[in-house]
Design an enzyme around this catalytic site. Sequence first.
Site, PDB file in Angstrom:
ATOM      1  N   GLY A  18       0.829  -1.211   0.000  1.00 29.32           N
ATOM      2  CA  GLY A  18       0.000   0.000   0.000  1.00 29.32           C
ATOM      3  C   GLY A  18       0.859   1.255   0.000  1.00 29.32           C
ATOM      4  N   ALA A  29      15.727  10.473   0.485  1.00 27.79           N
ATOM      5  CA  ALA A  29      16.799  10.291   1.478  1.00 27.79           C
ATOM      6  C   ALA A  29      17.732   9.148   1.067  1.00 27.79           C
ATOM      7  CB  ALA A  29      16.191  10.026   2.850  1.00 27.79           C
ATOM      8  N   VAL A  30      17.153   8.072   0.533  1.00 25.73           N
ATOM      9  CA  VAL A  30      17.973   6.935   0.073  1.00 25.73           C
ATOM     10  C   VAL A  30      18.912   7.417  -1.038  1.00 25.73           C
ATOM     11  CG1 VAL A  30      17.902   4.738  -1.203  1.00 25.73           C
ATOM     12  CG2 VAL A  30      16.298   5.135   0.695  1.00 25.73           C
ATOM     13  N   ARG A  79       1.332  -4.697  -6.214  1.00 27.42           N
ATOM     14  CA  ARG A  79       1.258  -5.992  -5.536  1.00 27.42           C
ATOM     15  C   ARG A  79       1.556  -7.048  -6.597  1.00 27.42           C
ATOM     16  NH1 ARG A  79      -2.688  -3.294  -1.992  1.00 27.42           N
ATOM     17  NH2 ARG A  79      -1.626  -3.230   0.025  1.00 27.42           N
ATOM     18  N   ASP A 110       4.767  -5.375   6.085  1.00 30.17           N
ATOM     19  CA  ASP A 110       5.105  -6.747   6.482  1.00 30.17           C
ATOM     20  C   ASP A 110       5.222  -7.707   5.283  1.00 30.17           C
ATOM     21  OD1 ASP A 110       5.283  -8.238   9.175  1.00 30.17           O
ATOM     22  OD2 ASP A 110       4.029  -9.559   7.953  1.00 30.17           O
ATOM     23  N   THR A 133       3.881   2.376   5.889  1.00 30.04           N
ATOM     24  CA  THR A 133       2.477   1.952   5.849  1.00 30.04           C
ATOM     25  C   THR A 133       1.673   2.866   6.768  1.00 30.04           C
ATOM     26  OG1 THR A 133       0.901   0.282   6.635  1.00 30.04           O
ATOM     27  CG2 THR A 133       3.115   0.098   7.480  1.00 30.04           C
ATOM     28  N   ILE A 134       0.466   3.241   6.338  1.00 22.64           N
ATOM     29  CA  ILE A 134      -0.336   4.134   7.186  1.00 22.64           C
ATOM     30  C   ILE A 134      -0.836   3.406   8.436  1.00 22.64           C
ATOM     31  CG2 ILE A 134      -1.046   5.616   5.266  1.00 22.64           C
ATOM     32  CD1 ILE A 134      -3.834   4.252   5.458  1.00 22.64           C
ATOM     33  N   ASP A 135      -0.788   2.070   8.440  1.00 19.25           N
ATOM     34  CA  ASP A 135      -1.403   1.307   9.537  1.00 19.25           C
ATOM     35  C   ASP A 135      -0.613   1.311  10.849  1.00 19.25           C
ATOM     36  OD1 ASP A 135      -3.582   0.662   8.044  1.00 19.25           O
ATOM     37  OD2 ASP A 135      -2.871  -1.320   7.458  1.00 19.25           O
ATOM     38  N   ASP A 137       1.338  -0.807  12.090  1.00 21.12           N
ATOM     39  CA  ASP A 137       1.286  -2.068  12.834  1.00 21.12           C
ATOM     40  C   ASP A 137       2.557  -2.907  12.694  1.00 21.12           C
ATOM     41  OD1 ASP A 137       0.862  -2.506  10.162  1.00 21.12           O
ATOM     42  OD2 ASP A 137      -0.770  -3.932  10.410  1.00 21.12           O
ATOM     43  N   ARG A 162     -18.149  16.405  13.416  1.00 18.14           N
ATOM     44  CA  ARG A 162     -18.615  16.780  14.753  1.00 18.14           C
ATOM     45  C   ARG A 162     -19.519  18.018  14.694  1.00 18.14           C
ATOM     46  NH1 ARG A 162     -17.972  15.449  19.628  1.00 18.14           N
ATOM     47  NH2 ARG A 162     -16.261  13.979  19.353  1.00 18.14           N
ATOM     48  N   GLY A 178      -7.314   0.849   8.426  1.00 12.97           N
ATOM     49  CA  GLY A 178      -6.653   0.046   9.448  1.00 12.97           C
ATOM     50  C   GLY A 178      -6.949  -1.404   9.159  1.00 12.97           C
ATOM     51  N   ARG A 179      -6.072  -1.990   8.337  1.00 12.63           N
ATOM     52  CA  ARG A 179      -6.251  -3.384   7.952  1.00 12.63           C
ATOM     53  C   ARG A 179      -5.793  -4.233   9.125  1.00 12.63           C
ATOM     54  NH1 ARG A 179      -2.549  -5.762   3.187  1.00 12.63           N
ATOM     55  NH2 ARG A 179      -1.044  -5.236   4.767  1.00 12.63           N
ATOM     56  N   ARG A 219     -26.097  11.874  31.070  1.00 17.45           N
ATOM     57  CA  ARG A 219     -25.304  12.997  31.605  1.00 17.45           C
ATOM     58  C   ARG A 219     -25.510  14.255  30.752  1.00 17.45           C
ATOM     59  NH1 ARG A 219     -21.510   8.678  32.236  1.00 17.45           N
ATOM     60  NH2 ARG A 219     -20.690   9.166  30.178  1.00 17.45           N
ATOM     61  N   LYS A 221     -25.459  14.390  27.292  1.00 18.72           N
ATOM     62  CA  LYS A 221     -24.804  14.380  25.982  1.00 18.72           C
ATOM     63  C   LYS A 221     -25.857  14.228  24.878  1.00 18.72           C
ATOM     64  CE  LYS A 221     -20.253  13.009  25.658  1.00 18.72           C
ATOM     65  NZ  LYS A 221     -19.128  12.160  25.440  1.00 18.72           N
ATOM     66  N   ARG A 262      -5.187   8.182   2.582  1.00 17.80           N
ATOM     67  CA  ARG A 262      -3.860   7.793   2.100  1.00 17.80           C
ATOM     68  C   ARG A 262      -3.142   8.918   1.374  1.00 17.80           C
ATOM     69  NH1 ARG A 262      -2.304   2.684   2.008  1.00 17.80           N
ATOM     70  NH2 ARG A 262      -3.856   1.056   1.901  1.00 17.80           N
TER      71      ARG A 262
HETATM   72  P1  ADP Z   1       2.613  -4.654   2.613  1.00 19.90           P
HETATM   73  O1  ADP Z   1       4.051  -4.698   2.263  1.00 19.90           O
HETATM   74  O2  ADP Z   1       2.091  -3.249   2.739  1.00 19.90           O
HETATM   75  O3  ADP Z   1       2.279  -5.536   3.812  1.00 19.90           O
HETATM   76  P2  ADP Z   1       1.406  -6.680   0.845  1.00 19.90           P
HETATM   77  O4  ADP Z   1       1.066  -7.599   1.950  1.00 19.90           O
HETATM   78  O5  ADP Z   1       0.386  -6.449  -0.219  1.00 19.90           O
HETATM   79  O6  ADP Z   1       1.783  -5.201   1.360  1.00 19.90           O
HETATM   80  O7  ADP Z   1       2.758  -7.211   0.152  1.00 19.90           O
HETATM   81  C1  ADP Z   1       3.328  -6.517  -0.928  1.00 19.90           C
HETATM   82  C2  ADP Z   1       3.973  -7.505  -1.873  1.00 19.90           C
HETATM   83  O8  ADP Z   1       5.009  -8.226  -1.186  1.00 19.90           O
HETATM   84  C3  ADP Z   1       3.059  -8.589  -2.420  1.00 19.90           C
HETATM   85  O9  ADP Z   1       2.290  -8.160  -3.518  1.00 19.90           O
HETATM   86  C4  ADP Z   1       4.060  -9.654  -2.825  1.00 19.90           C
HETATM   87  O10 ADP Z   1       4.653  -9.297  -4.060  1.00 19.90           O
HETATM   88  C5  ADP Z   1       5.099  -9.536  -1.729  1.00 19.90           C
HETATM   89  N1  ADP Z   1       4.818 -10.536  -0.677  1.00 19.90           N
HETATM   90  C6  ADP Z   1       3.911 -10.461   0.314  1.00 19.90           C
HETATM   91  N2  ADP Z   1       3.886 -11.592   1.062  1.00 19.90           N
HETATM   92  C7  ADP Z   1       4.830 -12.414   0.513  1.00 19.90           C
HETATM   93  C8  ADP Z   1       5.280 -13.750   0.807  1.00 19.90           C
HETATM   94  N3  ADP Z   1       4.779 -14.452   1.838  1.00 19.90           N
HETATM   95  N4  ADP Z   1       6.233 -14.272   0.015  1.00 19.90           N
HETATM   96  C9  ADP Z   1       6.765 -13.566  -1.003  1.00 19.90           C
HETATM   97  N5  ADP Z   1       6.373 -12.325  -1.340  1.00 19.90           N
HETATM   98  C10 ADP Z   1       5.416 -11.738  -0.595  1.00 19.90           C
END
Ligand code: ADP
Length: 329
Positions: A18, A29-30, A79, A110, A133-135, A137, A162, A178-179, A219, A221, A262
Amino acid sequence: MRHFKTELKKIGVYTSGGDAPGMNAAIRAVVRTAITHNIEVTGILQGYCGLIEKEFMPLDLRSMANIIQRGGTMLKTGRAPEFHKAEVRAKAVANARAEGLDAMVCIGGDGSFTGAHLLWKEHQFPVIGVPGTIDNDIAGTDSTIGFDTAVNIALEAIDRIRDTAASHDRLFIVEVMGRDSGFIATDVGIAGGAEEIFIPENPVTPDQAIERIKAGMSRGKKSSILIAAEGHKPGRAYDLAEQIRKKAGFDAKVCILGHVQRGGSPTAADRILASRLGSAAVEALRQGQCDAMVGVYQGNVVTVPFDNVIGHKKHVKDELVQLLRTLSV
Ligand code: ADP
């Protein structure tokens, strides 16, 4: 964390999963840190899709001008479900080596880190992750790039809602992103003075929410705002509104903020976090560190092995949920 031994001549950078506001500041920066150390940089388009399809572009100092304030990602993101296949990852590594890349920086979440981890495990190809990631987590970092911006955008919307809620004595359920994670809902709930939040980490039943609304009414509200994290099912705020209407007869209005959270210009906090982590990723690679993520812990930049990040979800502090309830009497 693993170590590799190579004199870095050229590295790749990609954004994956995302999109999150601040990814451009991280790319900048990279690139600028690498070039300062005489390391060339190749941009890989659309995350792993570009690595598989060899969609590469050279990045120089000037191509990074005027992007720090922009939302989204100039490298595009994507993706690539096929990256789950070992043979596709082998092809991706062959492409990276053919391009002359000695290492890569992966800006994502992740899932993206899981892909990066496999590149080291299967092919000893070094990658450092930057949490984007905005989440919020991701384990191993106090904050992720994009989270602060998403919270502020959602908060602005809630402040507007509001006004209507108070003018019409209404009950509103606002659904935020928030996934699987309630970080945005919790921060927005506290900062926006919400009555209750529905988050995966601390589930509340409609009956419990009704009790809180009724207690508030007793109360004096007259209007209430409830915040729901979208979880796995965007649109769940409509289910909640229906259940509250059936059980208590309250007419709850629903507002789903969706993708507006986003986009837009990253906040100062996100630009600074992205600048620090993007630069730190290159420094980590220069020290031969890989198979790890750079993050911020107690104000300091740290390097955390992917083994301690991937699959170790960070959860909302219960103390914050209690604070929201205490203050919304
Ligand atoms: P995020 O990185 O935000 O968690 P995704 O879960 O959609 O987003 O993962 C992004 C990309 O990373 C996926 O489209 C895929 O290409 C790769 N990916 C995710 N999970 C795996 C996995 N278990 N093995 C290999 N590649 C993965």
